[in-house]
Design a protein around this motif. Structure first.
Motif, PDB file in Angstrom:
ATOM      1  N   SER A 139       1.047  -1.154   0.374  1.00  0.00           N
ATOM      2  CA  SER A 139      -0.550  -0.174  -0.161  1.00  0.00           C
ATOM      3  C   SER A 139       1.177   1.392   0.195  1.00  0.00           C
ATOM      4  N   ILE A 140      -0.261   2.247  -0.497  1.00  0.00           N
ATOM      5  CA  ILE A 140       1.309   3.398  -0.001  1.00  0.00           C
ATOM      6  C   ILE A 140       1.797   3.919   0.630  1.00  0.00           C
ATOM      7  N   LEU A 141       0.311   3.511   2.237  1.00  0.00           N
ATOM      8  CA  LEU A 141       1.870   3.936   3.536  1.00  0.00           C
ATOM      9  C   LEU A 141       3.117   2.810   3.584  1.00  0.00           C
ATOM     10  N   GLU A 142       2.732   1.585   3.877  1.00  0.00           N
ATOM     11  CA  GLU A 142       3.547   0.420   3.809  1.00  0.00           C
ATOM     12  C   GLU A 142       4.853   1.082   2.936  1.00  0.00           C
ATOM     13  N   ASN A 143       4.341   2.095   1.532  1.00  0.00           N
ATOM     14  CA  ASN A 143       5.910   1.789   0.545  1.00  0.00           C
ATOM     15  C   ASN A 143       6.652   3.173   1.060  1.00  0.00           C
ATOM     16  N   ILE A 144       6.056   3.782   1.691  1.00  0.00           N
ATOM     17  CA  ILE A 144       5.912   5.015   2.449  1.00  0.00           C
ATOM     18  C   ILE A 144       7.446   4.680   3.613  1.00  0.00           C
ATOM     19  N   ARG A 145       6.810   3.695   4.934  1.00  0.00           N
ATOM     20  CA  ARG A 145       7.322   3.047   5.730  1.00  0.00           C
ATOM     21  C   ARG A 145       8.942   2.462   5.215  1.00  0.00           C
TER      22      ARG A 145
END
Lengths: 303, 246, 368
Positions: B94-100
């Motif tokens: 997900s977008i958040l997982e990528n950022i993290r």
């Protein structure tokens, strides 16, 4: 009879039925160079695959050379040339081996149709014993074009042949397409580069599976409804911000070294513009009414 | 005089007899947007790899953010961001997982990660999409997200390899807005592109032909120098004479 | 036909230009044969033996000579005192002790029976069994040679006969096994991977949009691997005959016919995998885990099927490698003819037809 005709063509993917192609209709006349212009993900590749009988449409129908893409797929496959979006040659075979292989698969020989590919092939000849995987982007595309042309197809489908190719090679590629068109081959080509639109006889602008506009490039740009000006000032970033606040301006965006300003109704005079920019600590360097480009039209459709 | 963050001197890379990059010398200062143009096969990718510390030069010197490309490649990697058209984000995260994930790679603390990811998602207006898979985002959004991720760890220099290929004209401009904003904050931008109008947006550009830098200046001075109406024309004049097309 | 040949030629270019593929293709069989033949052998050679000769007669000496002549044993000592046995065992010097009783010759000649005592170190039961078998076969030999016309039944030991492979060599067991494995690996994995690669590079798109029949694309991709596999069968057979001294007792044409059948089975499995997958990695994983592993487990080559629980025995019936393994053993080692293997051959034909049927049904003339 149209060379290509699509009526309410539709394609969805996956369980959620993501719509890739949404009710698209267009016709391409024999001998026409027709361009599908739009960014990645607009549905161009799906359209190509349906027309080349590789995908079944989920709705609507389409014919190529009068033959139905679903029922007459065998006949269509004999009569068209197709160059898919991604590099589709054998990287471990040499240029000549690739060419000979595809010639044989299409039941012909390189010599038989050499006339058609001569212009392109002479540029490849010095590298004919080089493996295709070691060619540069522009050269690979030329080889792929040769392979797609080798059986003298009546219709040529080129899916993003110039993507990732440098501007010089792109120009050369379009010159080749012009020459092929002169030999009577119908060409459907797609590209994400708006500046290539003017090379086509007619174009369809597409975005998110829908056709925004379809016409000759000249007609599309001529139909641009609002006054459009090119502006240049000493600071581009400041200029854009300042003009977006101006109440007569409907849109303003960068365009190469200039900013393009689209007015709601009445354009500012040069003096008014100069004064307005001065108020914003900017110095006007260039200001002139211009013809809209395809890119301007596309941006307008997106907004 | 602004601080110099990229400095090369006769930087060369040979593969056997083949000179991919031939003695290129240039410098880029802090906050500058530097356009790195050239035809396919001119040696751009090779040069970029050396500057990112991914490939050791055959000869010549270069320093990136003050670090040497021969000996301090690990330091270089900590101080740069990289984004290419080919690989940017994991589509199945997900977008958040990528950022993290990418934040984690660059060693951001938990607190920093939390703040940064919220800020980033807010900036891009992706609040409602944060938990969606990247594969469900349109390409243009993906590229913008990918750029934001590349500058998340506040690198001194960002290398962008054809970041806007295939993106629609509107998103392309929004992408450049992000570039301007980053440059405004002092991040140096090193970008390659095949769109000649984008070359105009750069502070300075260099054009490589057959492994050498044949021209380097501001877009307007280059047009003057080649008596050309557009950058497209400058490029055409230079690259047409290229011998190396392979 | 010309298209077909052009395709086959292209396929050979692919194989010949990729060193890794080339190595897997031709290096692997050789390496496997050599590994199984020399390293992973279950033969036990040069085991130290203590012989307690309480007879000291002509027959016992002859028997001892024969044991010493065999490559399987090396005599630690010949003693007369039985009490030595335990001591030497405890010192760990020997694996086995043979006790020849007093009056060995007389017993044989007069009573038609003599008993030998064999004492084994059973801490390694497999080796112990193997050594017992070796001794038994030597004794049997000795008996046949020295008392051929003797009144029957002469009983020295329980009658054990090691059919077809009296020396209990490993080669007859593993050569057919290696053949099954190599063919499985090459035909299934290589075909699947090479077809899927065309999907990945996008060349499949171009080939589909050509007058060349889609099914022909698949067949002509599989055909080169049939040839390459037959070359491999030949190289394995040559190695086993000339390096491992394992002669082919049966009809060589029949052996090739059976191999061709099995290759076609494997190719159809490879095709089935390729029509259902879109990436080379997945194709490779399925071929390795889903195909090669069961072949290894259930062919009877490594683990005897009779010892498996009943459900697994049933599962083993759908593993093509099992049938091929049985047939190769029958032809190569036992020298049997077609009448002995027609049942296995028919089962393999049936499996092949089913798999081919499923692949053709699943084959797409379009992309999706």
């Amino acid at each position: 009879m149209w060379a290509i005709s699509a009526i309410n063509l539709k394609k969805t993917y996956g369980k959620e039925a993501t719509v890739a192609v949404d009710d698209i209709s267009f016709e391409v006349a024999k001998g026409e160079l027709f361009g599908l212009i739009g960014p990645d993900g607009a549905g161009k590749t799906s359209i190509f695959r349906m027309l080349t009988t590789l995908l079944l449409p989920d709705g609507g129908n389409a014919t190529v050379l009068g033959l139905d893409v679903v029922t007459d797929y065998k006949t269509i496959r004999k009569k068209v040339g197709y160059m898919p979006g991604k590099f589709s040659l054998y990287p471990d075979l040499t240029v000549l081996e690739n060419l000979n292989f595809f010639a044989t698969v299409f039941g012909t020989t390189v010599d038989e149709n050499y006339d058609l590919i001569r212009d392109i092939y002479v540029q490849l000849e010095p590298f004919k014993d080089r493996r295709a995987g070691k060619l540069s982007g522009g050269m690979k595309q030329k080889l792929a074009l040769c392979c797609a042309l080798i059986h003298k197809p009546d219709v040529l489908f080129l899916d993003e042949p110039t993507t990732g190719v440098d501007p010089v090679s792109r120009k050369e590629f379009w010159q080749m397409l012009k020459r092929l068109k002169d030999q009577g081959i119908t060409i459907l080509v797609s590209t994400p580069y708006m500046d290539e639109a003017s090379m086509c006889d007619r174009i369809a602008l597409i975005q998110e599976g829908k056709i925004l506009s379809i016409n000759t490039p000249q007609a599309i740009t001529a139909a641009f409804p609002s006054p459009i000006y090119a502006v240049k000032a000493n600071n581009m970033f400041g200029l854009i911000q300042a003009l977006q606040q101006q109440k007569e301006v409907s849109a303003c965006y960068t365009f190469g070294e200039f900013a393009h300003v689209i007015y709601k109704e009445f354009p500012l005079s040069e003096i008014d513009m100069k004064n307005y920019l001065n108020e914003n600590n900017l110095e006007l360097q260039f200001y002139s009414s211009i013809e809209a480009t395809i890119e301007d039209c596309f941006i307008r459709f997106l907004k | 005089m602004k601080e110099t963050v990229i400095q090369t001197d006769k930087l060369t890379k040979k593969f056997g007899d083949f000179i991919a990059t031939n003695a290129i010398t240039f410098s880029v200062s802090k906050g500058e947007i530097f356009g790195f143009l050239g035809a396919n096969g001119a040696g751009k990718t090779t040069a970029m790899r050396m500057l990112c510390g991914l490939s050791i030069p055959s000869s010549g010197t270069a320093s990136i953010a003050g670090f040497d490309v021969y000996t301090q490649t690990e330091e270089i990697k900590k101080n740069i961001g990289y984004m290419s058209q080919r690989f940017s984000l994991y589509e199945d995260l997900s977008i958040l997982e990528n950022i993290r994930f990418f934040g984690g790679i660059y060693g951001l603390s938990k607190q920093q990660l939390k703040e940064k990811s919220e800020m980033l998602i807010h900036q891009l207006g992706l609040e409602s999409e944060a938990k969606k898979l990247v594969s469900s985002l349109p390409l243009g959004w993906r590229q913008k997200l990918s750029f934001s991720v590349a500058v998340m760890h506040e690198p001194k220099i960002v290398f962008l390899d054809e970041p806007t290929g295939g993106v629609d004209p509107l998103t392309r401009r929004q992408f450049w807005d992000l570039i301007y904003a980053a440059a405004d904050k002092g991040v140096t931008i090193f970008v390659t592109t095949h769109y000649m109008d984008e070359a105009e947006y750069c502070d300075r550009i260099s054009i490589m032909v057959d492994g050498k830098i044949e021209a380097m200046d501001t877009p307007s001075k280059l047009k003057e120098q080649f008596a050309a109406p557009s950058m497209d024309d400058v490029f055409y004049q230079l690259a047409r004479g290229a011998k190396r097309k392979e | 036909m010309k298209q077909f040949m052009s395709f086959v030629r292209k396929e050979f270019f692919h194989v010949l230009r990729d060193r890794k593929t080339l190595f897997i293709l031709f290096g692997m069989p050789v390496v496997q044969i050599l590994i199984f033949g020399f390293a992973l052998t279950n033969e036990v050679k040069n085991s130290r033996i203590l012989i307690v000769d309480q007879a000291h007669d002509e027959s016992s000496k002859q028997l001892i000579r024969e044991i010493e002549a065999s490559q399987y044993f090396e005599t630690e000592n010949i003693v007369a005192d039985f009490n030595q046995v335990e001591k030497v065992f405890k010192e760990g010097k020997i694996r086995v002790a043979l006790v020849i009783p007093a009056n060995f010759r007389e017993d044989l000649l007069q009573n038609n029976a003599a008993s030998l005592q064999l004492i084994n170190d059973a801490s390694d039961p497999n080796t112990a069994t193997t050594l017992t078998n070796y001794i038994s076969s030597i004794v049997l030999d000795f008996q046949m040679r020295n008392f051929p016309g003797g009144p029957k039944p002469i009983q020295i030991i329980p009658q054990l006969r090691m059919l077809y492979n009296p020396q209990l060599k490993g080669a007859p067991n593993f050569v057919p096994g290696v053949m099954a494995m190599v063919l499985m690996l090459i035909c299934v994995m290589m075909t699947a991977v090479s077809i899927v690669r065309e999907k990945e590079t996008g060349t499949m798109e171009v080939l589909l949009v050509s007058p060349f029949k889609p099914l022909m694309v698949i067949i002509s991709k599989a055909f080169p691997y049939l040839i390459l596999s037959l070359i491999n069968v030949t190289s394995i057979l040559l190695l086993s005959v000339f390096v491992l001294d394992l002669p082919i007792t049966g009809n060589i044409l029949l052996l090739y016919a059976v191999s061709t059948l099995f290759i076609i089975t494997c190719l159809s499995i490879g095709i089935l995998i390729s029509v259902r997958t879109d990436s080379q990695q997945v194709a490779m994983l399925i071929s390795l885990m889903g195909m090669l592993l069961p072949a290894l487990l259930f062919s009877g080559f490594m683990f005897p099927i009779e010892n498996m629980p009943f459900p697994l025995q049933i599962i083993s019936n759908i593993i093509p490698a099992k049938w091929y393994y049985i047939m190769v053993k029958a032809i190569m080692i036992k020298g049997l003819g077609f009448s002995a293997i027609w049942k296995e051959a028919s089962i393999l034909v049936a499996i092949t037809l089913v798999i081919l049927g499923i692949s053709i049904k699943n084959f797409k003339i379009r992309l999706a």
